[in-house]
Design a protein around this motif. Structure first.
Motif, mmCIF file in Angstrom:
data_model
loop_
_atom_site.group_PDB
_atom_site.id
_atom_site.type_symbol
_atom_site.label_atom_id
_atom_site.label_comp_id
_atom_site.label_asym_id
_atom_site.label_seq_id
_atom_site.Cartn_x
_atom_site.Cartn_y
_atom_site.Cartn_z
ATOM 1 N N GLN A 1 -1.885 11.519 10.448
ATOM 2 C CA GLN A 1 -1.355 11.074 9.161
ATOM 3 C C GLN A 1 -2.170 9.903 8.599
ATOM 4 O O GLN A 1 -2.300 9.730 7.367
ATOM 5 N N LEU A 2 -2.719 9.091 9.502
ATOM 6 C CA LEU A 2 -3.492 7.928 9.028
ATOM 7 C C LEU A 2 -4.763 8.367 8.317
ATOM 8 O O LEU A 2 -5.341 7.608 7.518
ATOM 9 N N GLN B 1 -4.914 10.340 6.018
ATOM 10 C CA GLN B 1 -4.607 10.540 4.596
ATOM 11 C C GLN B 1 -4.517 9.219 3.830
ATOM 12 O O GLN B 1 -4.366 9.198 2.619
ATOM 13 N N LEU B 2 -4.540 8.149 4.614
ATOM 14 C CA LEU B 2 -4.442 6.823 3.973
ATOM 15 C C LEU B 2 -5.839 6.298 3.705
ATOM 16 O O LEU B 2 -6.775 6.519 4.488
ATOM 17 N N VAL C 1 3.049 9.536 2.910
ATOM 18 C CA VAL C 1 2.662 9.340 4.317
ATOM 19 C C VAL C 1 3.519 8.282 4.951
ATOM 20 O O VAL C 1 4.010 8.417 6.090
ATOM 21 N N CYS C 2 3.746 7.211 4.234
ATOM 22 C CA CYS C 2 4.552 6.119 4.805
ATOM 23 C C CYS C 2 5.966 6.581 5.035
ATOM 24 O O CYS C 2 6.609 6.210 6.027
ATOM 25 N N ALA D 1 -0.074 7.274 -0.745
ATOM 26 C CA ALA D 1 0.333 6.674 0.532
ATOM 27 C C ALA D 1 1.831 6.688 0.704
ATOM 28 O O ALA D 1 2.342 6.527 1.813
ATOM 29 N N LYS E 1 -3.858 0.900 7.114
ATOM 30 C CA LYS E 1 -4.445 1.870 8.054
ATOM 31 C C LYS E 1 -4.919 1.173 9.318
ATOM 32 O O LYS E 1 -4.735 1.689 10.439
ATOM 33 N N PHE F 1 0.815 -1.220 0.000
ATOM 34 C CA PHE F 1 0.000 0.000 0.000
ATOM 35 C C PHE F 1 0.846 1.266 0.000
ATOM 36 O O PHE F 1 0.386 2.326 -0.369
ATOM 37 N N CYS F 2 2.110 1.164 0.487
ATOM 38 C CA CYS F 2 2.962 2.358 0.601
ATOM 39 C C CYS F 2 3.638 2.701 -0.712
ATOM 40 O O CYS F 2 4.377 3.689 -0.809
#
Length: 899
Positions: A648-649, A651-652, A305-306, A302, A658, A296-297
């Protein structure tokens, strides 16, 4: 005789009254509060309130002051007593000038009054000096008669007032003399009370010595609490701070142990918690990294964010490193070893040893206390033997017998006094009655003359009542000539005697100037300074005056001080306890109190302090501990980190990543609440323990050394307290001796103020003054004042009576004026008189006639004609023997008629 009896009594009384006394209670200051000597209750009230008579007495005294304004002639009397008579005649005459002038006027009155009366009587018999029974007719006759009658009436009222004053004074003296017996009995009773109360007071003084003795014995028995306590208080300023310092060190030891134990336990908890926290944070870090490696990253939304989350994971680690802090088990072990010895109990033993000083002093002064108590027995024996040497009862009995004898003599005199007072009263009333006799004739004359006077009647036709009034006035005038000079004899004698008594005795006694004369030199003993010392055989230089003696007795002072008997009997010498006090001082000088047995801190206590100094608690690296505990537990605030991660989560997209990171956020928060917060509390506890230890152990070696130095210094002072013991022993000795001194001083004060108060003697003097001056002299002066007042006013009364009588008496002849002639033949046809009638013929009408006692008048005449005819008949019936004035008038009338 009085002096011979009273003086030995007073002297012996002074001896006995010198015995100590104290009804005592001790206050905190050691002062003795003495009770009151049983007072003598005296009944005599030597005072006199004259009441309304006081104004009259004041009036007489004012008159005497006008007659004699000179001050008291002290020098003249002294010189007269010394025998210097010739040089004092002029001074005495000058002083007595007022009395001499008044006495001379009285003598002149006494001489002239009978002489003038005799001449007046002879002249009147010769029909002169108003003896002619003829009254001239004047226009103002009625006014003159009224004026004379009014003046005579007022004068008579004033004479009556004088008689009333004299009678009131006479009666007042008799009334006051009736109270003399009560006054004498009261004085005699007070003297007996003085005799009876004095032994009671003296016995009270002697008996109260046991109270003082008990107080001294009480202090001796409490020598430990009194003397030992003072010694302990003096040592307390050094010993108590030293023991307090050791006690404080003992408390610090226990505090150090508790702080070390808390520090050691907290440090162990922190070290274990740090390991667990680090492991949990590492597990969370690994879990997040594993989640971020998923597919997912890799997507662009994502990926950023990661990457951001991956970069922040380096902050998930602990910051404070407690594992590198050294343990304090070694110091704790040493402290525990030191505390095996109970320093607090050792300090309590020091306190107990210090507080035992009073008991130690008591045990070491037993022999001294026994010796002092033996001396107290000696003092008591001396006082008892001293009182037994006096023969008070015999002297008091003699004085009491003398008082009773004097009282019986006075009682025997009462009948003579009553009889003399009756004769005096009768004589004074008789004198007043003589004046009243004259007043009776005067008032009756005024009454009869005024009531019987007829304004229309001629002098020769006045009625019997009016004529009687005139005769009564003349009778009063005659009695005035007869008795007034006798009244003046009595007034003059009593005036000279009473006035001089008032000015030379009564007034000087009130002002106490009379005492100065008595105290004058050479009156009794040329070598004596005053009268009383010469009388009592005192020291010639003693300044004891009658005035001071009277004043002190008036204040109810003790007779010992009033008579200054200390010059005859030295009470201070007989009450001198200096020898006994010196023996008591020697007993206390031998006191030796040893305080070497007092141990403030034994060697085990000192060793315990030194052992505590070697535990090393002062060498612990406290700054390192404080630096580490002041750090945060983790590098980053886990709650803040979790909140940022949670943001930040958002935004996922939803999915496994998440959900996995959301779980880790929860774990981070759980780690914070369950591990970080308890560790923070432990660091706070550790910080407090470290700071407490740092404070307790700062400068520990110097503190322990200072405490040991102070305790050693206090111990030396305790073992070398000789000067303190000597000082406090002297204070304690002076306190005991002070009880005796207070006792003696109180006895002296009681003798001066309370014991055998001489108020009865001043009462006797006041009673003599009361009877002699207030009763006798004042009443005597008021009597002669009132009687003299009346006697002097008899002169104007006499003149007025004589002149007024002619207006009331029936005359033999009168002045007549008529128009018609009437022949008058005498017994020898010597004279013929023609009378001109002033009445017109038209008035001569028949009128009723007034009867005349001698010869009735024929009817047909008017009243005026009747009166004229009566007057003519009177001329016809007049005897041939006429006075020259009558002859001249008749010849003149005849010549006029002839012409």
């Amino acid at each position: 005789m009085v002096v011979k009896v009273v003086l030995p009594f007073l002297l012996c009384w002074g001896v006995i009254s010198g015995q100590p006394q104290a009804t005592t209670q001790q206050g905190d200051s050691g002062a003795l509060q003495f009770g009151s000597v049983p007072p003598g209750v005296y009944e005599t009230l030597a005072s006199y309130e004259p009441g309304p008579m006081g104004a009259l007495f004041y009036m007489v005294n004012t008159f005497l002051h006008v007659v004699q304004p000179n001050p008291f002639p002290e020098d003249i009397i002294v010189q007269l007593v010394r025998g210097d008579l010739q040089s004092q005649y002029s001074k005495a005459a000058h002083y007595e000038m007022g009395f001499l002038v008044c006495a001379a006027l009285g003598v002149l009155f006494m001489v002239l009054m009978p002489l003038v009366g005799f001449c007046f009587c002879v002249c009147r018999c010769c029909e002169n000096c108003g003896g002619e029974m003829h009254q001239r007719q004047k226009k103002n006759a009625n006014c003159r008669r009224s004026a004379l009658a009014g003046a005579l009436f007022v004068t008579s009222l004033l004479i009556t007032a004088g008689v009333v004053i004299a009678y009131a004074a006479n009666q007042n003296l008799s009334n006051q003399l009736k109270g003399v017996r009560r006054l004498v009995n009261s004085n005699m009773k007070d003297l007996q009370t003085f005799v009876n109360q004095t032994p009671v007071q003296i016995d009270y003084l002697i008996g109260q010595y046991t109270t003082t003795e008990r107080k001294v014995i009480s202090d001796l028995e409490n020598v430990g609490p009194l003397l030992g306590r003072e010694v302990r208080e003096n040592l307390a300023s050094e010993c108590l701070p030293a023991l307090a310092g050791v006690s404080s060190m003992a408390s610090d030891m226990w505090e150090t142990q508790r702080a070390l134990l808390n520090m050691n336990q907290t440090l162990e908890v922190l070290q274990n918690s740090s390991k667990s926290l680090q492991a949990n944070l590492s597990l969370v870090n690994s879990s997040i990294n594993d989640a971020l490696r998923g597919p997912f990253c890799k997507d662009n939304p994502a990926n950023n964010v990661c990457t951001s989350i991956r970069d922040s994971l380096s902050q998930l680690c602990i910051h404070a490193n407690f594992s590198r802090l050294a343990s304090v088990n070694q110091q704790l072990s040493k402290v525990n070893d030191v505390l095996q010895t109970n320093l607090s109990s050792i300090v309590q033993k020091g306190y107990a040893s210090f507080n035992d000083i009073p008991d130690l002093v008591k045990n070491q002064t037993k022999s001294t206390i026994t010796g002092v108590q033996n001396h107290l027995d000696g003092i008591s024996t001396d006082i008892t033997n001293f009182s037994n040497k006096l023969h008070l009862q015999a002297i008091l009995k003699n004085f009491s017998n003398y008082v009773s004898h004097v009282h019986s003599l006075v009682e025997d005199v009462y009948p003579q006094i009553d009889r003399a007072d009756f004769y005096r009263w009768t004589c004074c009333v008789t004198l007043c009655c003589l004046v009243l006799l004259i007043l009776t004739f005067t008032f009756l004359g005024l009454l009869c003359g005024g009531c019987g006077y007829d304004r229309h009647a001629s002098p020769t036709t006045r009625g019997c009542v009016s004529n009687t009034g005139g005769n009564l006035l003349m009778a009063g005038a005659g009695f005035t000539f007869i008795f007034s000079w006798l009244l003046m004899v009595f007034v003059s004698l009593t005036f000279v005697i009473g006035g001089n008594m008032e000015k030379l005795v009564c007034e000087p006694f009130e002002s106490q100037q009379l005492f100065k004369v008595i105290d004058t030199l050479y009156l009794s003993n040329p070598d004596a300074r005053n009268f009383i010392p010469a009388l009592l055989n005192h020291n010639a230089e003693v300044n004891l005056t009658v005035e001071s003696l009277y004043s002190k007795c008036k204040e109810n002072r003790g007779i010992y001080s009033a008579l200054q008997l200390d010059n005859v009997f030295n009470l201070t010498g007989h009450l001198d306890m200096s020898a006994h006090m010196q023996d008591i001082s020697k007993e206390f000088n031998s006191v030796n109190v040893d305080l070497n047995s007092i141990i403030l801190l034994d060697p085990s206590g000192k060793a315990n302090l030194l052992s505590f100094n070697q535990t090393g608690v002062d060498k612990i690296n406290y700054p390192e501990y404080l630096a580490e505990v002041n750090k945060s537990i983790t590098v980053v605030d886990l709650l803040l980190f979790a909140d940022n991660l949670e943001k930040q989560l958002t935004q996922l997209p939803s999915g496994a990543l998440k959900s996995s990171l959301t779980v880790q956020v929860s774990r981070i928060r759980d780690i914070y609440y369950k591990q970080v917060i308890p560790m923070q509390n432990s660091t706070t506890t550790l910080s407090q323990s470290v700071q407490r230890l740092q404070n307790l152990t700062s400068n520990l070696p110097s503190r322990i050394a200072g405490t040991l130095t102070v305790i050693d210094g206090a111990q030396k002072i305790t073992h070398n307290a000789t000067h303190i013991i000597t000082q406090e022993t002297g204070i304690y000795r002076d306190r005991l001796i002070g009880y005796f001194q207070q006792y003696i001083n109180w006895v002296k004060t009681s003798l001066a103020m309370d014991v055998a108060s001489c108020k009865p003697f001043s009462n006797v003097m006041d009673s003599v003054d009361l009877v002699a001056c207030s009763f006798v002299v004042d009443s005597l002066n008021l009597f002669w004042f009132g009687l003299g007042w009346a006697t002097v006013l008899l002169l104007p009364s006499l003149i007025l009576s004589v002149r007024l009588a002619k207006f009331y008496r029936r005359m033999d002849t009168e002045d007549v004026y008529d128009d018609m002639e009437i022949g008058i033949n005498g017994y020898h046809n010597e004279l013929s008189l023609s009378v001109q009638s002033t009445v017109p013929m038209s008035e001569m009408v028949p009128e009723p006639l007034h009867p005349y006692p001698c010869d009735p008048i024929p009817p047909g005449f008017s009243s005026s004609m009747q009166d004229r005819l009566v007057r003519v008949r009177n001329l016809e019936l007049k005897p041939i023997g006429r006075s020259s004035s009558q002859k001249r008038r008749m010849l003149s009338s005849q010549s006029h008629m002839t012409t």
